[in-house]
Write an enzyme that holds these catalytic residues in place. Sequence first.
Site, PDB file in Angstrom:
ATOM      1  N   CYS A   1      39.973  33.739  37.702  1.00  0.00           N
ATOM      2  CA  CYS A   1      40.405  35.124  37.935  1.00  0.00           C
ATOM      3  C   CYS A   1      39.395  36.122  37.394  1.00  0.00           C
ATOM      4  CB  CYS A   1      41.779  35.332  37.307  1.00  0.00           C
ATOM      5  SG  CYS A   1      42.399  36.990  37.538  1.00  0.00           S
TER       6      CYS A   1
ATOM      7  N   ASP B   1      46.789  26.655  39.162  1.00  0.00           N
ATOM      8  CA  ASP B   1      46.285  26.191  40.457  1.00  0.00           C
ATOM      9  C   ASP B   1      46.190  24.667  40.555  1.00  0.00           C
ATOM     10  OD1 ASP B   1      46.011  28.875  40.958  1.00  0.00           O
ATOM     11  OD2 ASP B   1      43.892  28.776  41.538  1.00  0.00           O
TER      12      ASP B   1
ATOM     13  N   TYR C   1      43.807  34.755  52.338  1.00  0.00           N
ATOM     14  CA  TYR C   1      43.542  36.059  51.734  1.00  0.00           C
ATOM     15  C   TYR C   1      42.112  36.212  51.251  1.00  0.00           C
ATOM     16  CZ  TYR C   1      44.020  34.441  46.856  1.00  0.00           C
ATOM     17  OH  TYR C   1      43.842  33.814  45.656  1.00  0.00           O
ATOM     18  N   ILE C   2      41.493  35.122  50.788  1.00  0.00           N
ATOM     19  CA  ILE C   2      40.114  35.249  50.298  1.00  0.00           C
ATOM     20  C   ILE C   2      39.180  35.584  51.468  1.00  0.00           C
ATOM     21  CG2 ILE C   2      38.188  34.008  49.212  1.00  0.00           C
ATOM     22  CD1 ILE C   2      40.298  32.489  47.542  1.00  0.00           C
TER      23      ILE C   2
ATOM     24  N   HIS D   1      58.605  62.897  47.769  1.00  0.00           N
ATOM     25  CA  HIS D   1      58.020  63.486  48.967  1.00  0.00           C
ATOM     26  C   HIS D   1      56.874  64.429  48.608  1.00  0.00           C
ATOM     27  CE1 HIS D   1      58.055  64.639  53.149  1.00  0.00           C
ATOM     28  NE2 HIS D   1      58.012  65.916  52.791  1.00  0.00           N
TER      29      HIS D   1
ATOM     30  N   GLU E   1      39.743  39.265  52.598  1.00  0.00           N
ATOM     31  CA  GLU E   1      39.238  40.203  51.588  1.00  0.00           C
ATOM     32  C   GLU E   1      37.719  40.296  51.650  1.00  0.00           C
ATOM     33  OE1 GLU E   1      42.790  39.896  48.237  1.00  0.00           O
ATOM     34  OE2 GLU E   1      41.039  38.620  48.003  1.00  0.00           O
TER      35      GLU E   1
ATOM     36  N   LYS F   1      36.475  40.455  42.475  1.00  0.00           N
ATOM     37  CA  LYS F   1      36.857  40.685  43.876  1.00  0.00           C
ATOM     38  C   LYS F   1      37.415  42.094  44.050  1.00  0.00           C
ATOM     39  CE  LYS F   1      40.736  40.331  45.067  1.00  0.00           C
ATOM     40  NZ  LYS F   1      41.593  39.213  45.416  1.00  0.00           N
TER      41      LYS F   1
END
Length: 423
Positions: free
Chosen positions: A21, A275, A150-151, A408, A154, A29
Site C-alpha cells: 500500500c 492479501d 481497478y489497477i 445544497h 486507474e 497510486k
Amino acid sequence: MSATYGARVAIAESGRFGGTCVNVGCIPKKLLSYAAHFREDFEVAAAYGWNAGAPSFDWPKDREIHRLNGVYERALTGAGVEIIRGRALVKGANEVEVNGRTHTARHILVATGAWPRLPQIPGSELAITSNEAFHLQNLPSRALVVGGGYIAVEFASIFNGVGVPTTLAYRGSRLLRGFDAEIGERLGEEMARKGVDVRLNMDPVRLVKLGAQIEVLFRDDSVQNYGLVMFATGRRPVTRDLGLEAAGVKLAADGAVVVDKYSRSTVDSIYAIGDVTNRINLTPVATAEAMWLARTLFRNQPTPVDHANVPTAVFANPNLASVGLSEEAARKAHGAIDVYKTSFRALKLTLTGTSERTFMKLIVERASQRVVGAHMIGPDAGEVIQGVAIAVKLGATKADFDATLGIHPTVAEEFVTMREKAH
Ligand SMILES: Cc1cc2nc3c(=O)[nH]c(=O)nc-3n(C[C@H](O)[C@H](O)[C@H](O)COP(=O)(O)OP(=O)(O)OC[C@H]3O[C@@H](n4cnc5c(N)ncnc54)[C@H](O)[C@@H]3O)c2cc1C
C-alpha cells in the site's frame, strides 16, 4: 496492536515497511491519480476565467514514500516490536527461520501479501507491472495497459491524464468485474470519452521488442507499437517457498492460505491475514483483520472477521465508489429489489465543455426497504460513499435516506433526493 495488548512480538520484513500500500500501491497510486487529474482542473479553471498559461507536466519522483516507511518503522519500535530484517521461512508450527536463525513463537502470523501475475504469452517479460510503474524515469510515447480490474483502469487513467496516448485492453466484455454491471459499463464509456482507447474482448497474444518500442500483436491480428506495456492482470498470494505446506498449512489452488473466520489456518498456531488470504484485497480490510486477530489472541475477545458492506473506491478518471451489493448480487440474494438511479452533469462542470456525467444508484431490498447497495461514478466518489457506507452498515432504509436533508448545492445531495424508481 498485539504488542500494545501486552504480547511479545517480532516482525520479519524482507522489503520496505508499509508493504504494498505504502510503497507500490494505494498511496503512490493516489498521488499519481491526483497529478493526472490536474490536466482537467486547468481546463475547468480556464472556464471560470483563470488564465495561467499553457500547463506543462514533469513526471513526479517518489519523495513522500520514504517519509512513510520511517513512520511505520517508528510506530513498530514505539510499540515495543522487535524488528528482524530478512526473508522469513516457516519451519514448523512454532518455528520461523530468518537469515539462518530460528525463532520460536506461540503464534505465527503470515501477512506476506500478493504479487503481480504476468500472463504466459511470448514477450511478456518486456512488459512492466504496477510495481515498476511507480519508478518510470520518463513518460512513454504511447502506453498499453492490459487488464480490466481497478489497477488497470486507474493506471490507464493516470497515463491518459498526464498526456500519454493510452490503450486499455481487456479480454472481458465489461470493466470492473464484481462491481455493479452498469458501473463497469459506464466507466468504460466515460474513459473512452476522455481519450482512452478502450478495447474490450481484446488481449495481446505476443510482444516483440522493436528498438525502443514494443510491438504488440492482439487477438484480432491487429498490431500496434507502444513505448510501454503494463500488465494489470491479477495478483497471486505470496506463499511460494515459504515452508507453509511442509508445516501442514493448506493452500487454495491460487496459492492463498486457507483460513477460518478467525483467520486461523489449518495449523492451529499459524494465522494469515490480508492479501495472502485473497478474501477482500484492500488495505483497510487487511488492517481490520489484524485488529480482530489481535483482539482474539491477546484480549480474550474472540472476534470473527466481518466482511459485510466493505466500501471501496476506484481512482480512475472519473472516480467511482461502491458499498454493499451490486444490482445483480442483490437480485440473487434478495429476489425482489427496487433500483433508484440518477445521472447528471455536476454543477462545477456546467461552465465547461466536458460531457462527463455523474451517476448514482441505490439498491433497496423491497421487503425490508433497507438500502443494500450504493454506487457512484463522479467527482470524489470515494469521499461521498464513505459517509453513505455508515448508513448502509447501520441498515438504513430508503425512508431514512429520504428523511435526510441534502446539503445544497452538492453532488452528494442526490443520494437523499432520489424519488423515482428506475425499476
Ligand atoms: C497498484 C495497487 C494499488 C492499490 N490501491 C489500493 C487502494 O487504493 N486502496 C486499498 O485499500 N487497497 C489498494 N491496494 C491493495 C493494498 O495495497 C493491499 O490490499 C494491502 O497492501 C494488503 O496488505 P498486506 O499486509 O496483506 O500485504 P502487503 O502490503 O503486500 O505486505 C506484505 C509484506 O510482506 C513482506 N514479505 C513478503 N514475504 C515475506 C517473507 N517471506 N519474509 C518477510 N517479509 C515478507 C513484503 O515485503 C511486504 O512488505 C492496491 C494494490 C496495488 C498493487
